[in-house]
Write a protein that holds these residues in place. Structure first.
Motif, mmCIF file in Angstrom:
data_model
loop_
_atom_site.group_PDB
_atom_site.id
_atom_site.type_symbol
_atom_site.label_atom_id
_atom_site.label_comp_id
_atom_site.label_asym_id
_atom_site.label_seq_id
_atom_site.Cartn_x
_atom_site.Cartn_y
_atom_site.Cartn_z
ATOM 1 N N ARG A 1 13.355 5.886 14.034
ATOM 2 C CA ARG A 1 12.501 5.917 13.367
ATOM 3 C C ARG A 1 12.751 5.987 11.526
ATOM 4 O O ARG A 1 11.448 5.554 11.227
ATOM 5 N N LYS A 2 13.963 6.318 11.561
ATOM 6 C CA LYS A 2 14.487 6.151 10.222
ATOM 7 C C LYS A 2 14.241 4.477 9.580
ATOM 8 O O LYS A 2 14.178 4.351 9.008
ATOM 9 N N TYR A 3 14.800 3.640 11.040
ATOM 10 C CA TYR A 3 14.906 1.960 10.527
ATOM 11 C C TYR A 3 13.479 1.670 10.736
ATOM 12 O O TYR A 3 13.176 0.711 9.765
ATOM 13 N N LEU A 4 12.385 2.265 11.360
ATOM 14 C CA LEU A 4 11.134 1.317 11.439
ATOM 15 C C LEU A 4 10.671 2.003 10.081
ATOM 16 O O LEU A 4 9.564 1.262 9.661
ATOM 17 N N LEU B 1 11.409 6.573 0.915
ATOM 18 C CA LEU B 1 12.111 7.078 0.214
ATOM 19 C C LEU B 1 12.558 8.690 -0.250
ATOM 20 O O LEU B 1 13.641 9.226 -0.963
ATOM 21 N N SER B 2 11.621 9.685 0.584
ATOM 22 C CA SER B 2 12.116 10.441 0.377
ATOM 23 C C SER B 2 13.688 10.794 1.561
ATOM 24 O O SER B 2 13.871 12.339 1.636
ATOM 25 N N GLU B 3 13.896 9.815 1.729
ATOM 26 C CA GLU B 3 14.961 10.112 2.686
ATOM 27 C C GLU B 3 16.478 9.386 2.319
ATOM 28 O O GLU B 3 17.612 9.106 3.002
ATOM 29 N N VAL C 1 14.969 -1.616 -0.374
ATOM 30 C CA VAL C 1 14.872 -3.297 -0.479
ATOM 31 C C VAL C 1 13.334 -3.186 0.029
ATOM 32 O O VAL C 1 12.118 -3.594 -0.206
ATOM 33 N N LYS C 2 12.944 -2.821 1.406
ATOM 34 C CA LYS C 2 11.604 -2.419 2.097
ATOM 35 C C LYS C 2 10.989 -1.431 0.541
ATOM 36 O O LYS C 2 9.559 -2.431 0.452
ATOM 37 N N GLU C 3 10.788 -0.812 0.114
ATOM 38 C CA GLU C 3 10.527 -0.181 -1.229
ATOM 39 C C GLU C 3 10.226 -1.214 -2.610
ATOM 40 O O GLU C 3 8.814 -1.290 -3.221
ATOM 41 N N GLY C 4 11.050 -1.629 -3.015
ATOM 42 C CA GLY C 4 11.227 -2.480 -4.072
ATOM 43 C C GLY C 4 10.590 -3.987 -3.469
ATOM 44 O O GLY C 4 9.142 -4.869 -4.493
ATOM 45 N N LEU C 5 10.468 -4.831 -2.472
ATOM 46 C CA LEU C 5 9.192 -5.597 -1.906
ATOM 47 C C LEU C 5 8.046 -5.367 -1.736
ATOM 48 O O LEU C 5 7.224 -6.385 -2.782
ATOM 49 N N LYS C 6 7.629 -4.240 -2.208
ATOM 50 C CA LYS C 6 6.655 -3.876 -1.725
ATOM 51 C C LYS C 6 6.263 -3.908 -3.407
ATOM 52 O O LYS C 6 4.418 -3.851 -3.630
ATOM 53 N N ARG C 7 6.825 -3.925 -4.280
ATOM 54 C CA ARG C 7 5.993 -3.146 -5.834
ATOM 55 C C ARG C 7 6.973 -4.968 -6.424
ATOM 56 O O ARG C 7 5.634 -4.453 -7.353
ATOM 57 N N ILE C 8 7.258 -5.982 -5.579
ATOM 58 C CA ILE C 8 7.395 -6.636 -6.756
ATOM 59 C C ILE C 8 5.911 -7.574 -7.368
ATOM 60 O O ILE C 8 5.942 -8.228 -8.988
ATOM 61 N N SER C 9 5.451 -7.704 -6.252
ATOM 62 C CA SER C 9 3.819 -8.444 -6.729
ATOM 63 C C SER C 9 3.127 -8.066 -7.426
ATOM 64 O O SER C 9 1.866 -8.196 -7.971
ATOM 65 N N GLU C 10 3.517 -6.049 -7.262
ATOM 66 C CA GLU C 10 2.702 -6.068 -8.381
ATOM 67 C C GLU C 10 2.823 -5.351 -9.801
ATOM 68 O O GLU C 10 2.944 -4.598 -10.574
ATOM 69 N N THR C 11 4.780 -5.710 -10.331
ATOM 70 C CA THR C 11 4.936 -5.503 -11.435
ATOM 71 C C THR C 11 4.870 -5.395 -12.054
ATOM 72 O O THR C 11 3.623 -6.855 -12.392
ATOM 73 N N GLN C 12 4.355 -4.619 -13.344
ATOM 74 C CA GLN C 12 4.085 -4.674 -14.569
ATOM 75 C C GLN C 12 5.433 -5.684 -15.544
ATOM 76 O O GLN C 12 4.837 -5.957 -16.846
#
Length: 575
Positions: free
Chosen positions: A42-45, A49-51, A252-263
């Motif tokens: 479950r954690k892998y999939l 950030l809460s974990e 990395v997963k969380e960072g990739l979500k944010r790169i395209s919308e970086t300010q």
């Protein structure tokens, strides 16, 4: 020479697939990565950030926070000193933005690779004293800087070390190891023996980020204000080639979500010059496009240019700098290709003489690309490789290793050869006097216990799966296994005896080969091989059957979608 192995790990793949709404093939791939328990899957999939672990579990963080709170309150001058690679730059940026946002009187220095060398040193401390700095924080370096830290402390500086590298040690008479820690006010490094942090595989930027999370908590600041920095943390984590498991995978997963919308203007400019601002970025883009541009600055110029790019607010100015970094990286590529060619000539000679660890000397090579060259040669010959070059003071070098050989541990055994060294099991850096080159080559080989079988490249195949089983849904589901990287490699499948119906060659260097393939069941698919045509044709001869490992992808061209395989390893067979 290669040996191919197919994983035979067992589990109830149908049950896992049903429980997590995934294809049984995906369930098998997860099992191959030793992710077994339900909570692990479950954690892998779906991990988020809460974990991420409580940063206060990391040895030294609580003491480091108490010091920083006081220094920020008293408006003492704080300076960050980092490494000059991607991880160092990002670690520096995370600490700078975090402390500045809390009202700290903060600045930074990044050592010049040529004039300063790696990490903190007496010269940088003298400059800090001249600038009336009160406190130095290191990031991505410092764990091995005992002398420099002693010098700083003896001159009244407060010293906080944050690092993620292996802790130096000495072997006692009873065979046990005693850690050699720098005499800083605080040492924060999850690799310390007494550190109870549950995930010790963070990169330097990961340690810096956790430090800032703890500081924000203690100072009553919302930790969500740090989340824009995850885009940078993702870049550092991928580029420092740490394990993409557990917390690193989540970062990395969380960072990739944010790169395209970086300010961040500088990061947006870097994406724009590579025409990637609207692309769905993957770990590959960070490791092979964005990261190398950042590294090129530290290699051929100064890494501080990247820091100033990320601190820039004017887009026109940022675009000029980003383009300059891109151009520097192109120059670095050319120099690397020349160095690899020269190194392979020496490697052949040393292999013939029986050396197991290759020590290559390229006096004219730019010291900043020695590590890249060592890595390329290591990949070609599958032996541990050091590349040494002339530096302003003596000789500098970088090493890259194979899995069976812990480079840092082996260097510890002959530490008297070096004037300075440090690193990981898989990579290391060193300095020495010129007259020690041959002594180093002799000693590192005399101590080497590698056997011939260790030099055979091992190819681990996830599933022996004919292309007839491929479909659009399965390939789309493969994306949930991303991000790919160390310890979470891109899945590898195999098909035996595909018939080659047609060979086409593309690319300026004639190094993109497209095969029209057909299975014995009649399934047709295109296969791509990235290799020079002459080499491929020589291997192929008049054979028309190919056995290969591959990764399936979706090819979209002019609105038409088709399945395609990217071939990784292969050999030809008779009818």
């Amino acid at each position: 020479m290669e040996q191919w192995f197919i994983y035979k790990k067992k589990a109830d793949f149908q049950k896992i697939a049903k429980q997590f709404h995934i294809d049984p093939v995906i369930a098998r791939l997860i099992r191959n990565r030793e992710i077994i328990q339900e909570d692990e899957i479950r954690k892998y999939l779906y991990g988020n950030l809460s974990e991420i672990s409580n940063p206060f579990l990391m040895k030294g963080i609580r003491e480091g926070i108490e010091i920083l709170k006081q220094k920020i309150h008293e408006k003492k001058k704080i300076r960050i000193i980092s490494d000059y690679d991607v991880d160092g730059i990002v670690s520096n940026y995370i600490l700078l933005k975090g402390i500045d946002n809390l009202g700290g009187r903060i600045d930074f220095t990044i050592p010049n690779r040529v004039t300063d060398g790696y990490g903190i040193n007496e010269h940088l401390i003298e400059k800090a004293l001249k600038d009336q700095v009160d406190t130095i924080i290191t990031c991505d370096n410092g764990i091995a800087a005992k002398e420099a830290v002693s010098f700083g402390k003896s001159n009244g500086l407060t010293m906080i070390i944050t690092d993620h590298h292996e802790v130096p040690f000495e072997i006692l008479k009873d065979g046990s190891r005693r850690e050699i820690l720098p005499p800083a006010d605080v040492v924060i490094d999850p690799k310390q023996k007494e550190c109870s942090y549950p995930y010790p595989y963070l990169c330097g930027a990961g340690v810096a980020f956790q430090f800032m999370r703890a500081l924000y908590h203690e100072m009553g600041k919302d930790q969500k204000e740090l989340e824009p920095l995850l885009a940078f943390l993702a870049i550092a984590t991928v580029c420092d080639v740490v394990d993409l498991t557990g917390e690193n995978r989540i970062f990395v997963k969380e960072g990739l979500k944010r790169i395209s919308e970086t300010q961040n203007t500088g990061l947006r400019a870097l994406l724009k010059v590579h025409e990637m601002e609207h692309k769905d970025l993957k770990s590959y883009d960070l490791g092979f496009v964005i990261g190398p541009c950042m590294n090129a600055s530290g290699r051929l110029d100064t890494a501080e240019r990247v820091m100033y790019l990320f601190l820039e607010n004017d887009m026109e100015t940022a675009l000029v700098t980003a383009q300059e970094l891109k151009d520097l990286n192109e120059q670095r590529k050319r120099l690397t290709e020349e160095g690899v060619e020269q190194s392979l000539e020496q490697a052949e000679k040393y292999l013939e003489s029986g050396d197991k660890v290759l020590v290559i000397y390229l006096p004219q090579c730019h010291e900043s690309i020695a590590g890249i060259i060592a890595g390329r040669v290591k990949d070609r010959v599958h032996h541990p490789v050091f590349v040494l070059t002339d530096a302003e003071e003596g000789i500098k070098g970088s090493g890259r290793s194979i899995e069976q050989y812990s480079m840092f541990e082996e260097m510890m055994k002959i530490g008297d050869v070096f004037t300075k060294f440090g690193g990981h099991p898989m990579a290391a850096g060193c300095s020495m006097e010129k007259e020690m080159i041959n002594i180093f080559r002799d000693k590192i080989n005399e101590n080497c216990s590698l056997k011939e079988e260790d030099f055979i490249k091992k190819v681990h195949i996830d599933i022996d799966m004919p292309i007839d089983y491929l479909n659009l849904d399965l390939i789309q589901q493969l994306s949930i296994l991303e991000p790919f990287g160390k310890e979470n490699k891109k899945p590898l499948f195999a098909h035996r005896k595909l018939r080659i119906e047609k060979v086409m060659v593309f690319g300026k260097g004639k190094n993109v080969i497209k095969l029209s393939l057909k299975s014995s069941q009649g399934t047709r698919i295109d296969g791509m091989i990235f290799e020079e045509e002459d080499s491929f044709r020589e291997k192929m001869g008049d054979k028309r059957l190919i056995t290969c490992t591959y990764y399936p992808v979706i090819n979209e061209y002019q609105g038409y979608i088709s399945l395609q395989i990217n071939i990784q390893n292969y050999f030809f067979t008779e009818e």
